[in-house]
Motif scaffolding. Sequence first.
Motif, short mmCIF file in Angstrom:
data_model
loop_
_atom_site.label_atom_id
_atom_site.label_comp_id
_atom_site.label_asym_id
_atom_site.label_seq_id
_atom_site.Cartn_x
_atom_site.Cartn_y
_atom_site.Cartn_z
N CYS A 193 114.76 46.79 39.56
CA CYS A 193 113.63 47.48 40.15
C CYS A 193 114.16 48.47 41.19
O CYS A 193 115.34 48.44 41.55
N SER A 194 113.28 49.34 41.68
CA SER A 194 113.67 50.32 42.69
C SER A 194 113.81 49.66 44.06
O SER A 194 113.28 48.56 44.28
N PRO A 195 114.49 50.31 45.01
CA PRO A 195 114.59 49.76 46.37
C PRO A 195 113.22 49.56 47.02
O PRO A 195 113.02 48.58 47.74
N GLN A 196 112.28 50.45 46.77
CA GLN A 196 110.94 50.29 47.34
C GLN A 196 110.24 49.07 46.76
O GLN A 196 109.57 48.33 47.47
N MET A 197 110.42 48.84 45.45
CA MET A 197 109.83 47.66 44.83
C MET A 197 110.44 46.40 45.38
O MET A 197 109.75 45.40 45.60
N GLU A 198 111.74 46.43 45.63
CA GLU A 198 112.40 45.24 46.19
C GLU A 198 111.81 44.91 47.57
O GLU A 198 111.56 43.74 47.88
N LYS A 199 111.55 45.94 48.35
CA LYS A 199 110.95 45.72 49.67
C LYS A 199 109.57 45.08 49.55
O LYS A 199 109.22 44.16 50.30
N VAL A 200 108.78 45.55 48.59
CA VAL A 200 107.45 44.99 48.39
C VAL A 200 107.54 43.54 47.91
O VAL A 200 106.79 42.67 48.36
N MET A 201 108.48 43.27 47.01
CA MET A 201 108.64 41.90 46.53
C MET A 201 109.03 40.95 47.66
O MET A 201 108.51 39.83 47.76
N LEU A 202 109.93 41.40 48.51
CA LEU A 202 110.33 40.56 49.64
C LEU A 202 109.14 40.26 50.55
O LEU A 202 109.03 39.17 51.13
N TYR A 203 108.25 41.23 50.68
CA TYR A 203 107.03 41.03 51.48
C TYR A 203 106.19 39.89 50.88
O TYR A 203 105.74 38.98 51.60
N TYR A 204 105.97 39.93 49.57
CA TYR A 204 105.15 38.90 48.94
C TYR A 204 105.87 37.55 48.88
O TYR A 204 105.23 36.50 48.94
N VAL A 408 94.80 46.16 50.14
CA VAL A 408 95.94 47.06 49.93
C VAL A 408 96.30 47.77 51.23
O VAL A 408 97.48 47.92 51.56
N ASN A 409 95.30 48.19 51.99
CA ASN A 409 95.57 48.84 53.27
C ASN A 409 96.31 47.90 54.22
O ASN A 409 97.21 48.31 54.96
N LYS A 410 95.95 46.62 54.20
CA LYS A 410 96.63 45.64 55.04
C LYS A 410 98.10 45.53 54.66
O LYS A 410 98.99 45.50 55.53
N VAL A 411 98.38 45.50 53.37
CA VAL A 411 99.76 45.42 52.89
C VAL A 411 100.55 46.65 53.32
O VAL A 411 101.66 46.55 53.86
N GLU A 414 101.66 46.79 56.80
CA GLU A 414 102.71 45.83 57.18
C GLU A 414 104.06 46.12 56.52
O GLU A 414 105.05 45.48 56.83
N ILE A 415 104.07 47.08 55.59
CA ILE A 415 105.32 47.48 54.95
C ILE A 415 105.61 48.93 55.30
O ILE A 415 104.77 49.79 55.17
N SER A 416 106.84 49.18 55.72
CA SER A 416 107.25 50.56 56.02
C SER A 416 108.18 51.04 54.91
O SER A 416 109.16 50.37 54.58
N PHE A 417 107.85 52.18 54.32
CA PHE A 417 108.70 52.76 53.29
C PHE A 417 109.59 53.87 53.84
O PHE A 417 110.24 54.59 53.10
N GLN A 418 109.58 54.01 55.16
CA GLN A 418 110.40 55.05 55.77
C GLN A 418 111.86 54.62 55.85
O GLN A 418 112.16 53.45 56.02
#
Length: 418
Positions: A193-204, A408-411, A414-418
């Motif tokens: 997966c992409s680095p951004q997807m990995e960040k989202v997965m770690l969040y969940y 979705v707005n809450k997620v 809480e996740i920064s893609f910067q």
Amino acid sequence: MTFTFLLGVLRGNSPISPSVIKSFECTCSNGKLSTDTITALEDNQTFIISPYYDNRDDDKPMVRVLSIIHHQKVKKLYCYFCCSTDKSVQISEALLDKHSDRFAFPYVTTDLLCEEPPDCHAEYLSVHTSPSRKTHLPLFQIQNRNVKPFSANFTVCISTMFGNYSNVLQFIQTMEMYQILGAQRVMIYLNSCSPQMEKVMLYYIARGILEVVAWPIQRYLRPSKAWHHSVDPKDIGYYGQLATLNDCIYKNMYRTRFVLLNDIDEIILPFSHMSWGSLMESLQQQKPKDGIFLFENHIFPQTVPIDRSFSDISSWKDVPGYNILQYVYREPDRPNYFNARKMIVDPRKVIQTSVHSILKGYGHHVKVSLETALVYHCRGPLQKKLPKTKLIKDKTIWKHNASLIKNVNKVLNEISFQ
């Protein structure tokens, strides 16, 4: 990018009786416990996923070793049971129960059925190509022997995520829709997966909702991106999708009341019910003895967005991926084509599963009517030349708008893609 860590009966046929070896040179204390999702045997044609204790057939309790094997070259395999009672090793020849859906690929998902030796309570076993192996063997812990109360009512099993998957916005929306509808757990077999997807997965994962199973199938076999060998002639189809779905069923056999088998771009949407809980309560009242429910899969093509704006979604524009709220036109069924279905199942009624049907199980299959629910499948079109006037407007997803946008707005806050 790939995660490098894990967070997360056949009736009428019997294997041969176990032969007991009391003084075997390779004791279980010599073996190394395998912690990999996929373990190759020395023939490099047999790949062990995990063994599961299965006593649903009262007359023939057995250990079902989920594996992938070459459908022609692998002839015999043996289970080495590590008996905890007297520290002996007992050997049982496995019955190779190959799954019927292979789609012409050389490698096939297979259950190695090993009769449990009498008076041998084993927590671990090994698998080998010979009944006289005398060197160290990888050990596998036998799962599902100790049954505990359910920890979830609904678990969603997502088969292989591959191809550097990067559809972040749709993934977040789908994860939130799963929870709105009643999921307590989602399991994904991750190849890449992409680095951004990995960040989202770690969040969940941190929220305790997502379990990720590393699935590096390309280390062992040449995986295909197609469903049939004739389309992409590699070793195994769809990155070993069939093996992951069966593994997910058995991993959740006694952890969850129901399992949903679908892809990450699919959502089983009830029409008159607001949750899977009320939907399944109604369906089981109608079919109390059945535990396999199939839902029609309908394509909502991403090439036909609706011309409507939504409030409070300004933060979504910077997130890569598709916004499912924009896609409410679905393709009609194609005449003379196989129209796929996806499933909600009682995992204890499943022996072997394919993608769109149960290959072996207990009880009848129930085809749920389109008036009750459908699979909302937001992806590229199948009928590319179909004009918009021939599509069916279906705004069922919108009845969850308020909750979905809020969640979705809450997620995203809480996740920064910067």
